[in-house]
Design a protein around this motif. Structure first.
Motif, PDB file in Angstrom:
ATOM      1  N   VAL A 289       0.200  -3.521  -6.147  1.00  0.00           N
ATOM      2  CA  VAL A 289       0.482  -2.285  -5.432  1.00  0.00           C
ATOM      3  C   VAL A 289      -0.770  -1.423  -5.474  1.00  0.00           C
ATOM      4  CG1 VAL A 289       1.844  -0.154  -5.468  1.00  0.00           C
ATOM      5  CG2 VAL A 289       2.964  -2.347  -5.913  1.00  0.00           C
ATOM      6  N   TYR A 290      -1.195  -0.960  -4.300  1.00  0.00           N
ATOM      7  CA  TYR A 290      -2.407  -0.155  -4.190  1.00  0.00           C
ATOM      8  C   TYR A 290      -2.026   1.231  -3.686  1.00  0.00           C
ATOM      9  CZ  TYR A 290      -4.675  -4.680  -4.605  1.00  0.00           C
ATOM     10  OH  TYR A 290      -5.077  -5.918  -5.055  1.00  0.00           O
ATOM     11  N   VAL A 291      -2.474   2.260  -4.402  1.00  0.00           N
ATOM     12  CA  VAL A 291      -2.060   3.627  -4.124  1.00  0.00           C
ATOM     13  C   VAL A 291      -3.217   4.421  -3.519  1.00  0.00           C
ATOM     14  CG1 VAL A 291      -1.080   5.732  -5.112  1.00  0.00           C
ATOM     15  CG2 VAL A 291      -0.477   3.495  -6.080  1.00  0.00           C
TER      16      VAL A 291
ATOM     17  N   VAL B 251       0.865  -1.170   0.000  1.00  0.00           N
ATOM     18  CA  VAL B 251       0.000   0.000   0.000  1.00  0.00           C
ATOM     19  C   VAL B 251       0.907   1.226   0.000  1.00  0.00           C
ATOM     20  CG1 VAL B 251      -1.859   1.247   1.153  1.00  0.00           C
ATOM     21  CG2 VAL B 251      -1.769  -1.260   1.279  1.00  0.00           C
ATOM     22  N   VAL B 252       0.718   2.076  -0.991  1.00  0.00           N
ATOM     23  CA  VAL B 252       1.532   3.273  -1.149  1.00  0.00           C
ATOM     24  C   VAL B 252       0.666   4.494  -0.884  1.00  0.00           C
ATOM     25  CG1 VAL B 252       2.961   4.635  -2.715  1.00  0.00           C
ATOM     26  CG2 VAL B 252       2.940   2.137  -2.912  1.00  0.00           C
ATOM     27  N   ASN B 253       1.062   5.290   0.099  1.00  0.00           N
ATOM     28  CA  ASN B 253       0.373   6.552   0.330  1.00  0.00           C
ATOM     29  C   ASN B 253       1.210   7.667  -0.283  1.00  0.00           C
ATOM     30  OD1 ASN B 253      -1.617   8.384   1.689  1.00  0.00           O
ATOM     31  ND2 ASN B 253       0.271   9.067   2.673  1.00  0.00           N
TER      32      ASN B 253
ATOM     33  N   SER C 283      -5.546   1.798  -7.499  1.00  0.00           N
ATOM     34  CA  SER C 283      -5.817   2.608  -6.319  1.00  0.00           C
ATOM     35  C   SER C 283      -6.495   1.737  -5.262  1.00  0.00           C
ATOM     36  CB  SER C 283      -6.706   3.802  -6.668  1.00  0.00           C
ATOM     37  OG  SER C 283      -8.077   3.472  -6.590  1.00  0.00           O
ATOM     38  N   THR C 284      -6.532   2.233  -4.032  1.00  0.00           N
ATOM     39  CA  THR C 284      -7.175   1.475  -2.950  1.00  0.00           C
ATOM     40  C   THR C 284      -8.678   1.356  -3.149  1.00  0.00           C
ATOM     41  OG1 THR C 284      -7.250   3.518  -1.656  1.00  0.00           O
ATOM     42  CG2 THR C 284      -5.420   1.996  -1.210  1.00  0.00           C
ATOM     43  N   ALA C 285      -9.242   2.076  -4.125  1.00  0.00           N
ATOM     44  CA  ALA C 285     -10.660   1.888  -4.435  1.00  0.00           C
ATOM     45  C   ALA C 285     -10.942   0.436  -4.798  1.00  0.00           C
ATOM     46  CB  ALA C 285     -11.077   2.816  -5.571  1.00  0.00           C
ATOM     47  N   ALA C 286      -9.935  -0.238  -5.375  1.00  0.00           N
ATOM     48  CA  ALA C 286     -10.100  -1.652  -5.719  1.00  0.00           C
ATOM     49  C   ALA C 286     -10.264  -2.517  -4.476  1.00  0.00           C
ATOM     50  CB  ALA C 286      -8.900  -2.140  -6.536  1.00  0.00           C
ATOM     51  N   LEU C 287      -9.841  -1.994  -3.313  1.00  0.00           N
ATOM     52  CA  LEU C 287      -9.981  -2.715  -2.041  1.00  0.00           C
ATOM     53  C   LEU C 287     -11.130  -2.159  -1.203  1.00  0.00           C
ATOM     54  CD1 LEU C 287      -6.206  -3.037  -1.074  1.00  0.00           C
ATOM     55  CD2 LEU C 287      -7.661  -4.763  -2.161  1.00  0.00           C
TER      56      LEU C 287
END
Length: 365
Positions: free
Chosen positions: A288-290, A161-163, A316-320
């Motif tokens: 990788v989720y951004v 997870v990348v912020n 993006s983290t929208a996928a999660l």
């Protein structure tokens, strides 16, 4: 311990554009977002917070007044969220606005007036999350990996997870359950500063200006010489290091570059340092989720995907299930929940603290 499982998280990050707020429900240990809100900073407050990033005249009084202004913005964000709460809110978890981060000197400073916020809202406030980790020998940052593991971890699956806020950081959720991570360096801070100087804009929408330029290989190589990028973890950083004066010092060796080419190179710097950090921490990841504002910069995401290689999916983290602009506020709501449950909120393997610690300080309503 409180009986309510409803919390509000309030986050104003290094980009200093305003307050992100999230109303969350942690009933039964689940992590559920009920509503989100954003309150932009008034221009005068944003300018003062920017000024307070460095030593200024009369800074103690100026910081105190800025903290009062922040509390008003936080309260406005809370008022926008409360009508959506199905019951009483247990606490407001407030990050504050970082104006100094010097863990090597044993302190971090998030300006805030949680007492005033408790007075304005009539709700318990949990604040000052980073100081206890630093007191325990840690960096005080990043604090989000523990939340990332709770919200996005999947047993047997390696994820990152990348912020990408003003500063970038990674949380590597290893397939064996380990969690590692650190601040990678500049996220949007230099990109925002450069476009602000040349175009008067707060940010490079979708990376369009960066996409119009060409990456300058020599400048990129010079920027990558910064010692921070080569320090071992645990490590954390902020505007104390990465600011426009730092960039100007680097650019002095490269006169005559087109501003768009500098923007392209800065975008590649953010992508490259994140990719290098991921490669350093994990040779193989499934995806990788951004999250953060950088998730909305298409040019940056394309550069990141290119730096990681075709075998790694970048989403993006929208996928999660969590919108990128809600993740950090939700993380601090979760840290507030952990505090009220008297449970640790830090991850010593990430920050370098001596052990798990309960993070935060309570300002009762």
């Amino acid at each position: 311990m409180t009986t309510s499982t409803l919390y509000i998280g309030l986050m104003s990050g290094t980009s200093m554009d305003g307050v992100d707020g999230v109303l969350a429900d942690f009933d039964g240990g689940a992590i559920r977002t009920l509503e989100a809100s954003f309150v932009p900073f008034p221009p005068a407050l944003r300018a003062e917070l920017m000024a307070l990033q460095a030593a200024v005249e009369n800074e103690i009084e100026r910081e105190a007044l800025a903290a009062n202004g922040l509390a008003q913005c936080y309260a406005a964000c809370v008022q926008a969220l409360l009508p959506h709460a199905p019951g009483p809110v247990a606490a407001l978890a407030v990050h504050g606005q970082t104006i100094r981060h010097r863990p090597e000197l044993g302190f971090t400073r998030q300006t805030n007036n949680p007492a005033l916020l408790a007075e304005l809202t009539g709700i318990d406030v949990v604040a000052d999350f980073r100081s206890r980790d630093i007191a325990a020998g840690g960096q005080g940052a990043p604090l989000v990996p523990a939340f990332h593991a709770a919200a996005f971890g999947k047993p047997g699956t390696a994820r990152v997870v990348v912020n990408i806020g003003g500063i970038g950081n990674i949380s590597v959720l290893h397939a064996d359950g380990r969690v590692t991570g650190f601040d990678t360096g500049p996220g949007n801070v230099l990109l925002d500063g450069w476009i602000g100087r040349h175009q008067g804009k707060e940010y490079d929408a979708d990376g369009a200006w960066g996409a119009s330029g060409q990456v300058d290989a020599a400048l990129l190589a010079a920027l990558l010489e910064e010692p921070y990028f080569h320090q071992p973890a645990p490590k954390s950083t902020g505007r104390d290091l990465f600011h426009m004066a730092w960039l100007d010092a680097q650019l002095a060796r490269f006169p005559g570059l087109a501003p768009a080419d500098v923007q392209a190179t800065l975008t590649q710097l953010t992508a490259r340092t994140i990719a290098d950090a991921i490669h350093q921490e994990s040779a193989e990841v499934d995806a990788v989720y951004v999250c953060g504002g950088g998730a909305y910069n298409g040019t940056l995401l394309r550069m990141l995907a290119g730096a990681l290689g075709e075998q790694v999916a970048v989403e993006s983290t929208a996928a999660l299930g969590v919108a990128p602009n809600r993740v950090e506020a939700l993380a601090f709501a979760w840290l507030g929940y952990r505090f009220m449950e008297r449970a640790p909120g830090n991850m010593p393997a990430v920050t370098g603290a001596k052990g798990p610690r309960i993070l935060g300080a309570l300002y009762p309503a």
